[in-house]
Design a protein around this motif. Sequence first.
Motif, PDB file in Angstrom:
ATOM      1  N   TYR A 108      37.231 -18.485  37.370  1.00  0.00           N
ATOM      2  CA  TYR A 108      36.305 -17.441  37.796  1.00  0.00           C
ATOM      3  C   TYR A 108      36.822 -16.099  37.295  1.00  0.00           C
ATOM      4  O   TYR A 108      37.984 -15.972  36.925  1.00  0.00           O
ATOM      5  N   THR A 109      35.949 -15.122  37.266  1.00  0.00           N
ATOM      6  CA  THR A 109      36.318 -13.779  36.816  1.00  0.00           C
ATOM      7  C   THR A 109      36.586 -12.921  38.037  1.00  0.00           C
ATOM      8  O   THR A 109      35.819 -12.922  38.993  1.00  0.00           O
ATOM      9  N   SER A 110      37.704 -12.179  38.002  1.00  0.00           N
ATOM     10  CA  SER A 110      38.102 -11.350  39.131  1.00  0.00           C
ATOM     11  C   SER A 110      38.478  -9.963  38.646  1.00  0.00           C
ATOM     12  O   SER A 110      38.946  -9.784  37.527  1.00  0.00           O
ATOM     13  N   TRP A 111      38.277  -8.980  39.532  1.00  0.00           N
ATOM     14  CA  TRP A 111      38.696  -7.612  39.260  1.00  0.00           C
ATOM     15  C   TRP A 111      40.055  -7.333  39.900  1.00  0.00           C
ATOM     16  O   TRP A 111      40.708  -6.354  39.562  1.00  0.00           O
ATOM     17  N   ARG A 112      40.463  -8.200  40.823  1.00  0.00           N
ATOM     18  CA  ARG A 112      41.714  -7.986  41.543  1.00  0.00           C
ATOM     19  C   ARG A 112      42.907  -8.418  40.695  1.00  0.00           C
ATOM     20  O   ARG A 112      42.822  -9.332  39.877  1.00  0.00           O
ATOM     21  N   ALA A 113      44.040  -7.761  40.938  1.00  0.00           N
ATOM     22  CA  ALA A 113      45.282  -8.159  40.273  1.00  0.00           C
ATOM     23  C   ALA A 113      45.664  -9.550  40.772  1.00  0.00           C
ATOM     24  O   ALA A 113      45.497  -9.869  41.947  1.00  0.00           O
ATOM     25  N   THR A 114      46.148 -10.362  39.856  1.00  0.00           N
ATOM     26  CA  THR A 114      46.440 -11.759  40.190  1.00  0.00           C
ATOM     27  C   THR A 114      47.794 -12.158  39.631  1.00  0.00           C
ATOM     28  O   THR A 114      48.118 -11.829  38.489  1.00  0.00           O
ATOM     29  N   ALA A 115      48.566 -12.883  40.438  1.00  0.00           N
ATOM     30  CA  ALA A 115      49.864 -13.391  39.996  1.00  0.00           C
ATOM     31  C   ALA A 115      49.840 -14.914  40.057  1.00  0.00           C
ATOM     32  O   ALA A 115      49.227 -15.509  40.953  1.00  0.00           O
ATOM     33  N   ILE A 116      50.485 -15.551  39.112  1.00  0.00           N
ATOM     34  CA  ILE A 116      50.547 -17.020  39.096  1.00  0.00           C
ATOM     35  C   ILE A 116      51.315 -17.482  40.325  1.00  0.00           C
ATOM     36  O   ILE A 116      52.332 -16.915  40.707  1.00  0.00           O
ATOM     37  N   GLY A 117      50.784 -18.519  40.986  1.00  0.00           N
ATOM     38  CA  GLY A 117      51.373 -19.051  42.209  1.00  0.00           C
ATOM     39  C   GLY A 117      50.765 -18.437  43.470  1.00  0.00           C
ATOM     40  O   GLY A 117      51.032 -18.899  44.586  1.00  0.00           O
ATOM     41  N   GLU A 118      49.969 -17.416  43.315  1.00  0.00           N
ATOM     42  CA  GLU A 118      49.330 -16.753  44.453  1.00  0.00           C
ATOM     43  C   GLU A 118      48.262 -17.673  45.050  1.00  0.00           C
ATOM     44  O   GLU A 118      47.569 -18.394  44.344  1.00  0.00           O
ATOM     45  N   HIS A 119      48.157 -17.628  46.371  1.00  0.00           N
ATOM     46  CA  HIS A 119      47.136 -18.426  47.069  1.00  0.00           C
ATOM     47  C   HIS A 119      45.925 -17.539  47.334  1.00  0.00           C
ATOM     48  O   HIS A 119      46.051 -16.408  47.799  1.00  0.00           O
ATOM     49  N   ARG A 120      44.756 -18.085  47.032  1.00  0.00           N
ATOM     50  CA  ARG A 120      43.506 -17.353  47.209  1.00  0.00           C
ATOM     51  C   ARG A 120      42.531 -18.176  48.036  1.00  0.00           C
ATOM     52  O   ARG A 120      42.456 -19.398  47.900  1.00  0.00           O
ATOM     53  N   VAL A 121      41.756 -17.472  48.869  1.00  0.00           N
ATOM     54  CA  VAL A 121      40.650 -18.116  49.583  1.00  0.00           C
ATOM     55  C   VAL A 121      39.407 -17.884  48.736  1.00  0.00           C
ATOM     56  O   VAL A 121      39.010 -16.752  48.493  1.00  0.00           O
ATOM     57  N   LEU A 122      38.826 -18.975  48.262  1.00  0.00           N
ATOM     58  CA  LEU A 122      37.645 -18.905  47.409  1.00  0.00           C
ATOM     59  C   LEU A 122      36.535 -19.753  48.005  1.00  0.00           C
ATOM     60  O   LEU A 122      36.747 -20.487  48.971  1.00  0.00           O
ATOM     61  N   TRP A 123      35.384 -19.665  47.399  1.00  0.00           N
ATOM     62  CA  TRP A 123      34.220 -20.417  47.851  1.00  0.00           C
ATOM     63  C   TRP A 123      33.646 -21.162  46.663  1.00  0.00           C
ATOM     64  O   TRP A 123      33.421 -20.594  45.607  1.00  0.00           O
TER      65      TRP A 123
END
Length: 193
Positions: A108-123
């Motif tokens: 997916y495309t995100s505007w937020r900064a992202t780090a590998i290994g980070e946990h995200r709540v998605l739908w």
Amino acid sequence: MKAPDARTRADRLRRRCGFDDNALRRKVDRTQWRVGLLLLLLFLVVTPVACAHVVWSVHAAGVRAERYEAATRHRVDATVVGATPLQSGREVTVIWTGADGAPHTGRYTSWRATAIGEHRVLWTAPGHSLEEVGPRKHARTVGDDVSSAAAVVAVTGLPLLTVYLMVRWGCDKRRYRQWDEEWADFDRRSRSA
């Protein structure tokens, strides 16, 4: 000084709105008043009907979207395994375990900064497409209802207001021309006397 009672205030309002037989009112004044009253009545008749129709349609569509998204979007706890910078935002690759216990991978495309290994709540949406935003909330539907009602009021009111302002401008021109003619007539009569 004693404040005027309600009856006196109502009488003043009546006269101010033009509901009197004042001999000083000219035909142009009465014309402007009648057109303004007609446009106001048209606004008060058309706007509630149009508003009810539009708001009902927008509300029904919003409730359908709420139900559809609540039934088709499911929350997943995903782990970021990759992030590729794009011109605007970044493409994020994640993995998660589905309800059936099978591992899934998605992007997916995100505007937020992202780090590998980070946990995200998605739908997840139909077809395993991923989104950061959950199902539509009822507050959004109510907000859409309010904004559509305001838009209907503006769309019906502004053209009527424009017509009134054009009529008023024309009446003012006629009124000023009459004043000039009357002053010129007064001046001629005073010179001949």
